[in-house]
Design a protein around this motif. Structure first.
Motif, short mmCIF file in Angstrom:
data_model
loop_
_atom_site.label_atom_id
_atom_site.label_comp_id
_atom_site.label_asym_id
_atom_site.label_seq_id
_atom_site.Cartn_x
_atom_site.Cartn_y
_atom_site.Cartn_z
N PRO A 62 0.82 -1.22 0.00
CA PRO A 62 0.00 0.00 0.00
C PRO A 62 0.85 1.27 0.00
CG PRO A 62 -0.80 -1.54 1.66
CD PRO A 62 0.48 -2.10 1.12
N ASP A 63 2.11 1.16 0.40
CA ASP A 63 3.00 2.32 0.40
C ASP A 63 3.12 2.92 -1.00
OD1 ASP A 63 3.38 1.56 3.02
OD2 ASP A 63 5.36 0.71 2.68
N LEU A 64 2.92 2.12 -2.05
CA LEU A 64 3.05 2.60 -3.42
C LEU A 64 2.08 3.74 -3.73
CD1 LEU A 64 3.32 -0.80 -5.33
CD2 LEU A 64 5.14 0.90 -5.02
N ILE A 65 0.93 3.74 -3.07
CA ILE A 65 -0.07 4.77 -3.36
C ILE A 65 -0.58 5.44 -2.09
CG2 ILE A 65 -0.83 3.86 -5.58
CD1 ILE A 65 -3.03 2.43 -4.14
N ALA A 66 0.22 5.43 -1.06
CA ALA A 66 -0.19 6.02 0.22
C ALA A 66 -0.56 7.49 0.09
CB ALA A 66 0.91 5.84 1.25
N ASP A 68 -2.11 8.90 -2.18
CA ASP A 68 -3.37 9.07 -2.90
C ASP A 68 -4.59 8.52 -2.16
OD1 ASP A 68 -2.00 10.22 -5.09
OD2 ASP A 68 -1.53 8.22 -5.87
N LEU A 69 -4.44 8.12 -0.92
CA LEU A 69 -5.53 7.44 -0.22
C LEU A 69 -6.83 8.24 -0.17
CD1 LEU A 69 -3.80 5.63 2.76
CD2 LEU A 69 -4.65 4.67 0.65
N ALA A 70 -6.74 9.55 -0.12
CA ALA A 70 -7.94 10.38 -0.05
C ALA A 70 -8.80 10.25 -1.31
CB ALA A 70 -7.56 11.84 0.18
N ASN A 71 -8.21 9.78 -2.39
CA ASN A 71 -8.93 9.66 -3.67
C ASN A 71 -9.44 8.26 -3.93
OD1 ASN A 71 -8.26 12.39 -4.50
ND2 ASN A 71 -6.19 11.63 -4.72
N ILE A 72 -9.21 7.34 -3.02
CA ILE A 72 -9.52 5.93 -3.26
C ILE A 72 -10.63 5.47 -2.31
CG2 ILE A 72 -8.56 3.60 -3.24
CD1 ILE A 72 -5.85 4.97 -3.96
N ASP A 73 -11.62 4.79 -2.89
CA ASP A 73 -12.77 4.32 -2.12
C ASP A 73 -12.67 2.84 -1.74
OD1 ASP A 73 -14.52 6.79 -2.44
OD2 ASP A 73 -14.08 6.29 -4.53
#
Length: 165
Positions: A62-66, A68-73
């Motif tokens: 998950p560190d790869l996209i940490a 961007d978490l606010a944009n992911i549902d």
């Protein structure tokens, strides 16, 4: 395949879009893309009105996209073989380290014996294989009443229960 979310069978609102496929014309359609597609087409994907899901393979942290978490549902954790437990760690990391509160879904080769442990790690949805049903999920959630480990769920470990009582 059957989707169980928070203990209930639901219709899956998401459609998986492979790297070769065009994004759905309907911009309100909820989509799941892999990490590479997200990284390559993030700006275009974020212009859409629908929910966004990311597929994580076992070797993708998950560190790869940490950032961007606010944009992911939704995070979809793939379990290509039941003996690969990295998805359990990914789920805990998303919940505990990053505070992700959205849906975490397990897909792939999952066996009934893993249901409760997936739930305790933060998975709140699962795609059931043909060999499993809703009753398997319900039974697994009640299989154990006491635990030795801390987890993401609200069940306290035995030592904490002993100290409070």
């Amino acid at each position: 395949m059957t989707l169980i979310k928070n203990g209930k069978k639901i219709e899956d609102p998401f459609v998986t879009v492979s790297a070769e496929d065009a994004l759905p014309v309907d911009s309100t359609q909820a989509i799941i893309v892999d990490v590479e597609r997200w990284q390559n087409d993030k700006a275009e994907i974020m212009q859409r009105a629908g929910q966004i899901g990311i597929l994580l393979e076992p070797d993708q942290s998950p560190d790869l996209i940490a950032a961007d978490l606010a944009n992911i549902d939704l995070f979809v954790l793939n379990f290509p073989v039941f003996s690969d437990g990295r998805g359990f760690s990914h789920a805990r990391r998303l919940r505990e380290t990053y505070g992700f509160t959205g849906e975490i879904r397990a897909v792939g080769h999952i066996i009934r014996d893993q249901f409760l442990f997936l739930h305790r790690c933060g998975v709140n949805a699962i795609t059931l294989g043909k060999h499993l049903n809703e009753q398997d999920w319900d039974a697994a959630m009640d299989e154990f009443s006491l635990f030795y480990q801390n987890a993401v769920d609200t069940r306290h470990p035995l030592m904490r229960l002993r100290q409070s009582g």
